[in-house]
Enzyme design. Structure first.
Site, mmCIF file in Angstrom:
data_model
loop_
_atom_site.group_PDB
_atom_site.id
_atom_site.type_symbol
_atom_site.label_atom_id
_atom_site.label_comp_id
_atom_site.label_asym_id
_atom_site.label_seq_id
_atom_site.Cartn_x
_atom_site.Cartn_y
_atom_site.Cartn_z
ATOM 1 N N CYS A 79 0.569 -1.216 0.135
ATOM 2 C CA CYS A 79 -0.025 0.113 0.107
ATOM 3 C C CYS A 79 0.648 1.398 0.160
ATOM 4 C CB CYS A 79 -0.867 0.044 1.106
ATOM 5 S SG CYS A 79 -0.173 -0.689 2.922
ATOM 6 N N HIS A 137 -1.689 6.678 5.029
ATOM 7 C CA HIS A 137 -0.547 5.621 5.049
ATOM 8 C C HIS A 137 0.718 6.284 4.441
ATOM 9 C CE1 HIS A 137 0.696 1.112 5.824
ATOM 10 N NE2 HIS A 137 1.122 1.927 6.587
#
Length: 462
Positions: A79, A137
């Protein structure tokens, strides 16, 4: 030299697709951008990619109204690195964001660097409103947060994932373990439990869109946590799938169905406001479906998501790790198009900037290319594409792909240190041609070594 059948077919396809995208006129309004990213969603988790058990009518309609990419690649099989490429237009190895960043309640995780050139920052310089909702993130330290990286507004979390109802990150089973709440509106912590996160993001995004008008263009970056662990969905989504379906697959598809509902609501919102014809809508997954045990219901490697027909999973450089669903609807793009040659996430930044500012120059120091001339048949695709993850490396040139130190998944261990595939003939990367093509392996290996030096990566072990 006589052209091969493959080259001939490719040329005919390019000629047919060249009119798929009309050239932007000088006086055209600057488009809005709705960029939607999902988490751990395989190409086999969207109905329009030929998987009839999946229920994604709104994504299927989005594909029918624009272009479906059959060879779109994330820049990484995990990710943070994948999202860094979307934000910067660079190979993630250049950004300092590699792999998956840690999640810490100290809010000091370094991610995107201060002063980084980002898509929202560059659009804001051109007069756009910018907002990010959902999973970030890309760093929780102040200089790495969304509002320090070009976004005017933020609603979401910094960590790698959240519990879908309590909005807490937790890491258990290893000492010392941790659990903390992580939901923010700009810099203020907010509490919305027990709202289901996918629906909560849909609510926030719809409210944001309702405030927009033709007076100022906008970028809305909507990053879902689904269908990443934690694997949770309300009963109404589960009920869309037969109870006889394998448990993890049913839950996975229910989570995707909740995302699909939100996408449909946002498309309806754009239409009600008369903004749909001038809004670029783009959808992709950040990487392929996972094999991680933590996502499973039985303590075994997860099999709820599907990367079929591609080999491999998240965290690996076989195609299943980063060959993702991608859909684009844009002004001037004829509906019902399919593009079947390789493109990659770092291309989004220069492409969107060209749509927003046709007379402008692409920013310096990026690796992505504007795909608009490619779609019009005026420019070639990337000659080489590269990936890295831990000690794995991969390069693609045309239909040839070399993977160094292939990924090892339970029950799918690979003893070979180099794996060469021809993706035209073997899209599932089942047959290793390395021993038959040693010169090609050596040539592509040298390309990888040169790229490692260019982006500042240590050489992968042989």
């Amino acid at each position: 030299m006589q052209a091969s059948r493959r080259d001939l077919l490719r040329g005919l396809a390019g000629a047919a697709l060249a009119p798929a995208l009309a050239a932007q006129t000088p006086n055209a309004k600057r488009p809005n951008f709705l960029v939607i990213v999902t988490d751990d969603q395989g190409i086999g988790d969207v109905g329009c990619y030929g998987h009839p058990e999946v229920r994604t009518p709104n994504l299927d309609a989005l594909a029918a109204s624009g272009m479906r990419f059959t060879q779109w690649f994330a820049n990484a099989p995990v990710c943070s690195a994948s999202r860094a490429a979307i934000m910067t237009g660079k190979y993630p190895d250049r950004t300092g964001v590699k792999g998956a960043l840690p999640s810490e309640p100290s809010w000091d995780v370094n991610g995107l660097r201060q002063g980084e050139q980002t898509l929202p920052g560059l659009l804001r310089e051109r007069g756009y409103r910018t907002a990010a909702f959902g999973k970030w993130h890309l760093g929780s330290a102040p200089q790495s947060r969304p509002r320090a990286q070009g976004f005017d507004d933020f609603f979401g979390w910094y960590s790698g994932w959240l519990d879908a109802y309590s909005h807490r990150y937790y890491q258990l089973g290893v000492a010392p373990g941790k659990i903390f709440h992580d939901l923010w509106r700009n810099e203020t912590e907010v509490f919305e439990e027990p709202a289901y996160m996918t629906e909560l993001l849909g609510r926030e995004a719809q409210v944001y869109l309702a405030k927009q008008s033709d007076a100022q263009p906008f970028l809305l970056y909507l990053a879902f946590g689904a269908p990443h662990y934690s694997m949770m969905a309300p009963k109404k989504y589960l009920d869309r799938f037969p109870a006889s379906m394998e448990r993890d697959r049913r839950m996975h598809l229910a989570m995707v169905a909740s995302v699909d509902d939100v996408v449909g609501a946002l498309l309806d919102q754009l239409k009600r406001q008369g903004l749909d014809s001038n809004t670029v809508v783009y959808y992709q997954a950040d990487n392929g479906a996972t094999r991680e045990v933590r996502a499973s219901s039985d303590g075994k490697p997860y099999h709820g998501g599907s990367n079929e027909p591609y080999r491999g999973y998240k965290l690996g450089l076989f195609d299943g790790g980063m060959h993702v669903p991608a859909l684009l609807r844009a002004p001037g793009l004829r509906p019902g198009q399919v593009w079947d040659r390789p493109m990659i996430s770092m291309d989004l930044l220069p492409t969107f900037l060209a749509m927003a500012d046709p007379a402008g120059k692409p920013p310096s120091g990026i690796d992505g290319q504007n795909i608009l001339p490619v779609l019009r048949g005026e420019s070639p695709e990337h000659e080489f594409l590269f990936w890295s993850h831990d000690n794995q490396r991969a390069v693609r040139q045309g239909d040839w792909k070399l993977v160094l130190n292939p990924p090892q998944f339970p029950g799918e261990e690979v003893p070979d240190k180099a794996w060469l595939s021809n993706l035209e003939d073997d899209r599932s990367e089942k047959k290793n041609l390395a021993n038959q093509q040693p010169a090609r392996v050596l040539e592509l290996m040298e390309k990888i070594r040169a790229w490692e030096r260019e982006v500042g990566l240590p050489p992968a072990p042989r």
